[in-house]
Write an enzyme that holds these catalytic residues in place. Structure first.
Site, PDB file in Angstrom:
ATOM      1  CG  HIS A 298       6.123   2.840   1.596  1.00  0.00           C
ATOM      2  ND1 HIS A 298       4.764   3.002   1.549  1.00  0.00           N
ATOM      3  CD2 HIS A 298       6.384   2.115   2.706  1.00  0.00           C
ATOM      4  CE1 HIS A 298       4.216   2.380   2.596  1.00  0.00           C
ATOM      5  NE2 HIS A 298       5.165   1.841   3.308  1.00  0.00           N
TER       6      HIS A 298
ATOM      7  CB  SER B  88      -0.384   1.576   4.477  1.00  0.00           C
ATOM      8  OG  SER B  88       0.922   1.617   3.957  1.00  0.00           O
TER       9      SER B  88
ATOM     10  CB  ALA C 190      -0.957  -0.003   1.189  1.00  0.00           C
TER      11      ALA C 190
ATOM     12  CG  HIS D 210       2.598   6.060   1.882  1.00  0.00           C
ATOM     13  ND1 HIS D 210       3.810   6.498   2.355  1.00  0.00           N
ATOM     14  CD2 HIS D 210       2.124   5.202   2.829  1.00  0.00           C
ATOM     15  CE1 HIS D 210       4.043   5.969   3.537  1.00  0.00           C
ATOM     16  NE2 HIS D 210       3.044   5.164   3.837  1.00  0.00           N
TER      17      HIS D 210
ATOM     18  CD  GLN E 188       4.940  -6.319  11.042  1.00  0.00           C
ATOM     19  OE1 GLN E 188       5.907  -6.851  10.509  1.00  0.00           O
ATOM     20  NE2 GLN E 188       4.761  -4.996  11.040  1.00  0.00           N
TER      21      GLN E 188
END
Ligand code: AMP
Length: 282
Positions: free
Chosen positions: A37, A188, A32, A34, A61
């Site tokens: 990143h 995200s 996801a 954006h 996690q």
């Protein structure tokens, strides 16, 4: 851009680069993607011969099943963004590829108090899951450098600790948080905010900026109380924790004389979306 789903193909492709001593920059993500990143990808491109990104929504996690089930997944558009931004290799394995065994995964590093405060306290097992997957990914990619965002401030401390304890020869590069123009830290999870919630969310960063202004002028305890009240002036925001901690150890700061090298960190619920953010104070 080359895309691989298996460990073997990825290792096989990277092997000649390792043999020639070329530098590899690695950005582990959960997709996801954006601008936050992509900034990490571009930083890696500028400093390395090859840039590798992984996309893997790591089930171990997540301590909240709902959060895992609703985590946004956009592999097709992510892949396009990565190749447009010059990423060389995408590793996007299925869960079975990284966790073929049915027995629980373990991590041989004791994170001590670092994994017991803030995110560690409110998301039990989270950092163990992060460390296990990052170690697995490091073993597969074997990068020269790996890039992490300060938005997940405590995560960087965990990874640095793991790399130190296990003597892993990878440089961990700390990158600034990328924000929307209204100050909201890109995440995200922002995709899950309603239009109304999205308008409220930047208040968290605005309060953090005020906390930075006030730091050193009010006692630490009072400043934390003030910040919690201020964030919750927006009635839809519920603070899970607000902490002022030492930048490296992330242990709570009791007074400014004791430690002026501090960062303020918070986790806030907006509806059922949990947002985290932080600001370095000095
Ligand atoms: P995630 O996909 O959320 O696991 O994030 C992958 C990497 O991108 C982590 O190192 C994050 O800290 C980093 N990251 C996520 N959001 C941002 C942001 N807004 N600015 C900078 N780095 C970020």
């Amino acid at each position: 851009m080359k895309t691989f789903n298996t460990i073997n193909e990825t290792k096989k492709y990277l092997n000649p680069f390792h043999k020639k001593g070329q530098s590899i920059g690695f950005i582990p993500t959960m997709g996801a993607l954006h601008e936050g990143h992509l900034t990490l990808i571009r930083k890696s491109k500028a400093a390395n011969d090859l840039t590798v990104c992984s996309i893997f929504v790591n089930p171990i996690q997540f301590n909240n099943k709902e959060d895992l089930a609703t985590y946004p997944r956009n592999l097709v558009s992510d892949s396009k963004l990565l190749s447009e931004n010059g990423c060389d290799v995408l590793f996007a394995p299925e869960v079975q590829e990284l966790y073929p065994e049915s027995e629980p995964q373990t991590m041989d590093v004791d994170f001590g108090d670092l994994a017991k405060v803030m995110e560690g306290k409110f998301r039990p097992g989270h950092f163990n899951g992060v460390a296990i997957v990052v170690k697995k990914l490091f073993d597969i990619v074997n990068p020269t450098r790996s890039y992490f965002g300060k938005k997940d401030y405590q995560q960087i401390a965990i990874i640095r600790h793991m790399v130190d304890v296990l003597n892993i020869p990878i440089e961990i590069v700390k990158c600034e948080t990328t924000r929307e123009t209204d100050g909201l830290a890109m995440s995200s999870r922002n995709l899950r905010l309603t239009v109304g919630e999205r308008k409220t969310a930047p208040w968290i960063h605005q309060v953090l900026l005020k906390v930075k202004e006030k730091s050193g002028t009010l006692p630490v305890g009072q400043l934390k109380e003030w910040a919690i009240k201020k964030i919750q002036e927006e009635s839809s925001l519920k603070v899970e924790y607000f902490e002022i901690a030492e930048k490296e150890s992330l242990m709570p700061v009791e007074n400014w004389q004791q430690n002026g090298n501090a960062v303020a960190l918070t986790a806030v619920f907006l509806g059922d979306v949990r947002l985290i953010d932080n600001i370095e104070l000095f």
